[in-house]
Write an enzyme that holds these catalytic residues in place. Structure first.
Site, PDB file in Angstrom:
ATOM      1  N   HIS A 184       0.901  -1.451  -0.039  1.00 24.77           N
ATOM      2  CA  HIS A 184      -0.078   0.092   0.044  1.00 24.77           C
ATOM      3  C   HIS A 184       0.927   1.194   0.075  1.00 24.77           C
ATOM      4  CE1 HIS A 184       0.256   1.632   4.390  1.00 24.77           C
ATOM      5  NE2 HIS A 184       0.121   0.199   4.678  1.00 24.77           N
ATOM      6  N   GLU A 243      -5.304   1.927   1.648  1.00 28.45           N
ATOM      7  CA  GLU A 243      -5.415   0.766   2.538  1.00 28.45           C
ATOM      8  C   GLU A 243      -5.614   1.083   3.934  1.00 28.45           C
ATOM      9  OE1 GLU A 243      -3.093  -1.855   5.264  1.00 28.45           O
ATOM     10  OE2 GLU A 243      -3.074   0.091   5.024  1.00 28.45           O
ATOM     11  N   HIS A 299       1.738   4.965  12.837  1.00 27.29           N
ATOM     12  CA  HIS A 299       0.672   5.853  12.580  1.00 27.29           C
ATOM     13  C   HIS A 299       0.698   7.317  13.309  1.00 27.29           C
ATOM     14  CE1 HIS A 299      -2.563   2.977  11.167  1.00 27.29           C
ATOM     15  NE2 HIS A 299      -1.502   2.955  10.403  1.00 27.29           N
TER      16      HIS A 299
END
Length: 433
Positions: A230, A274, A403
Site C-alpha cells: 500500500h 489501505e 501512525h
C-alpha cells in the site's frame, strides 16, 4: 469494471530489452525511494494520505519511475469516503464543554437548537416523539453509530450527540453523514440533556473522493505472480515505515524486472486507501473474473518491512502454527516456504504470523488466491522471547512511531529493510521461475 483483457492491454510490457535473469536489487536504491517519499510528504502537509496531494504525488512518482523504465502504467481509479477533521468539535450551552470528540465521517455544520433525548437511537421508534429541527441526544447502546445517525437524520435532527457512560470516546460513522455527530461522556451528556438550547459545531471535510491504484506488468506468458504494497500513509504522518518501506522495495524490484527476464510475468500493484480499510486492493479484486483470479499464481504482500525494533514475520500459509484464522488458499504454503527458504539459507530467525486480514493480502485470501508476505511489526511491544530471537528491545513497540508524525526516514531499520527486500526478491524469483 476492468476485464482481464482490458488489464493486459493496459499493462503492456516494458519496451526495454530483457538482458538478464537476475532480479537482485540494491538497498541503496530502495533508500533513495524512501527519501523521495519523505520529500513528497514534506512538501504536502506532512503526509501521503489517500485523497490528499501527498498521495497523488506519491502515485505520480511511482508511475513516472515505471514509465521511465519502459512500462505502460495503469492508474486504476476508485471512489472512497474521504474524511478530515479541520478543527475540534464545539459543544456549548451557557458554557463550552470539554471532552467532546467528533465521530469520523461526521457532517460539517454549526447548529443551535433545543436538545431532545431519544433513548439509544438504535430503533426508529426511539425517535417516535422526536421534534424535527432539534439536537438528538442518545446513549451509546449496542448498535453502530451509523444506525443511530440514520435514524436521527430520518427524524429531522439537525445534529446528534452520542453519550457514553464510560467517558469520551473515538468512533466512526463508516460513511459521510449529513449532520454533525459528536461524542461525550456521561457528565456532559447529563448536562446537555437539561439545556433549553445547545450549540453543536463541527468543522470537517467529509465527501466522496477519487484515488488510484498504480499497476504495471512485465512481458511474459503463463500465470502471473503478483506483488503489492500500500502506497498511502495515514493523515498523521509521512508513513515511511508504514508503508513507504514496502512500496519502495516493490518499486525497485519492478525497475529491476524491466531489465530482467523473469520466467513468469510479474504484476506489481501499489494500493490506495489501505489505511481506510484495504479499499484499493478490495476494489481491484472485486473487478477480477473467475478466470482472472485463477490466472494469478500467487500474491505477495509487503507492509511495514523496516520497523526500527523488528521481528521478521512470514505469513503462515499452511497454518503450521495453528493460530488464528487457519491456512491460506491452496498454494499459500508454497509462498510461505519460498520466504522461509531464504531465511533458512541465510541462518536468519523468522516467525509465522496469522492471516488476520489487516493488510492487502486480505482480499486475495478471501478470493481464494494463494498469498503470503512479510511484516516486521507495528505498535505491539516486543516480548522477551522475540528480543532473544530477533534482537532489539523487549517491552518496547516494534514501531514506536506507528501512525504518527515521527514515522519518517529516521524511523526505519536499514538492516531490516535490507533483509526484507532480499527475502522478497528471492521469493518472487522462486515463484516466477
Amino acid at each position: 469494471m476492468i476485464t482481464h483483457a482490458m488489464l493486459l492491454l493496459a499493462l503492456a510490457a516494458p519496451s526495454a530489452p530483457a538482458v538478464s535473469r537476475d532480479l537482485s536489487v540494491k538497498v541503496d536504491n530502495v533508500l533513495a525511494h524512501l527519501q523521495a517519499f519523505q520529500a513528497i510528504a514534506d512538501a504536502n502537509g506532512g503526509n501521503r494520505a489517500a485523497g490528499l496531494p501527498g498521495y497523488a504525488a506519491s502515485a505520480a512518482y511511482v508511475a513516472n519511475q515505471l514509465r521511465a523504465a519502459g512500462y505502460t502504467v495503469q492508474l486504476q481509479p476508485f471512489s472512497f469516503p474521504f474524511y478530515r477533521l479541520l478543527s475540534p468539535a464545539v459543544l456549548e450551552g451557557k458554557k463550552r464543554f470539554a471532552g467532546v470528540s467528533t465521530l469520523e465521517y461526521s457532517g460539517n455544520g454549526d447548529v443551535s437548537a433545543a436538545p431532545q433525548e431519544a433513548g439509544d437511537g438504535c430503533e426508529a421508534t426511539d425517535f417516535a416523539e422526536f421534534t424535527a429541527g432539534r439536537v438528538a441526544v442518545v446513549k451509546r447502546g449496542t448498535c453502530t453509530f451509523v444506525v443511530k445517525a440514520g435514524h436521527a437524520v430520518d427524524a429531522g435532527a439537525k445534529a446528534l450527540v452520542v453519550v457514553d457512560d464510560k467517558g469520551t470516546f473515538e468512533g466512526t460513522l463508516q460513511s459521510p453523514q449529513p449532520i454533525p455527530v459528536v461524542a461525550v461522556g456521561p457528565a456532559v451528556g447529563e448536562q446537555v440533556a437539561k439545556l433549553k438550547r445547545v450549540r453543536v459545531a463541527t468543522r470537517v471535510e467529509s465527501e466522496e473522493r477519487i484515488t488510484h491504484n498504480v499497476i504495471a506488468q512485465t512481458r511474459g506468458t503463463g500465470r502471473v505472480v503478483m506483488a503489492g504494497a500500500h502506497l498511502d500513509s495515514v493523515q498523521a504522518g509521512p508513513g515511511i515505515n508504514d508503508n513507504a518501506s514496502g512500496s519502495a522495495a516493490l518499486l525497485e524490484l519492478a525497475l529491476r524486472a524491466a531489465k530482467a527476464r523473469p520466467g513468469l510475468p510479474l504484476r506489481f500493484a501499489w494500493w490506495g486507501a489501505e489505511e481506510l480499510g484495504l479499499l484499493g486492493s478490495f476494489h481491484y479484486v472485486r473487478g477480477l473474473g473467475e478466470e482472472e483470479k485463477k490466472n494469478i499464481k500467487a500474491y505477495l504482500n509487503l507492509d511495514m518491512i523496516a520497523s526500527p525494533n523488528p521481528m521478521y514475520g512470514i505469513y503462515d500459509g499452511d497454518d503450521s502454527d495453528k493460530v488464528g484464522y487457519g491456512p491460506g488458499p491452496k498454494g499459500s504454503a508454497k509462498v510461505e516456504k519460498a520466504f522461509e527458504d531464504y531465511f533458512t539459507r541465510k541462518k536468519l530467525p523468522y516467525a509465522g504470523i496469522d492471516f488476520g486480514g489487516r493488510s492487502d493480502y486480505g482480499p486475495f485470501v478471501l478470493a481464494g488466491i494463494a498469498s503470503g508476505g512479510l511484516f516486521t511489526g507495528a505498535n505491539s511491544d516486543k516480548s522477551e522471547e522475540e528480543a532473544r530471537r530477533f534482537g532489539g528491545t523487549a517491552g518496547e513497540p516494534m514501531d514506536r512511531c506507528y501512525h504518527q508524525a515521527c514515522d519518517d526516514v529516521r524511523n526505519i531499520s536499514e538492516k531490516a529493510l535490507k533483509i526484507s527486500t532480499a527475502a522478497f526478491v528471492y521469493a518472487v524469483d522462486e515463484l516466477s521461475s
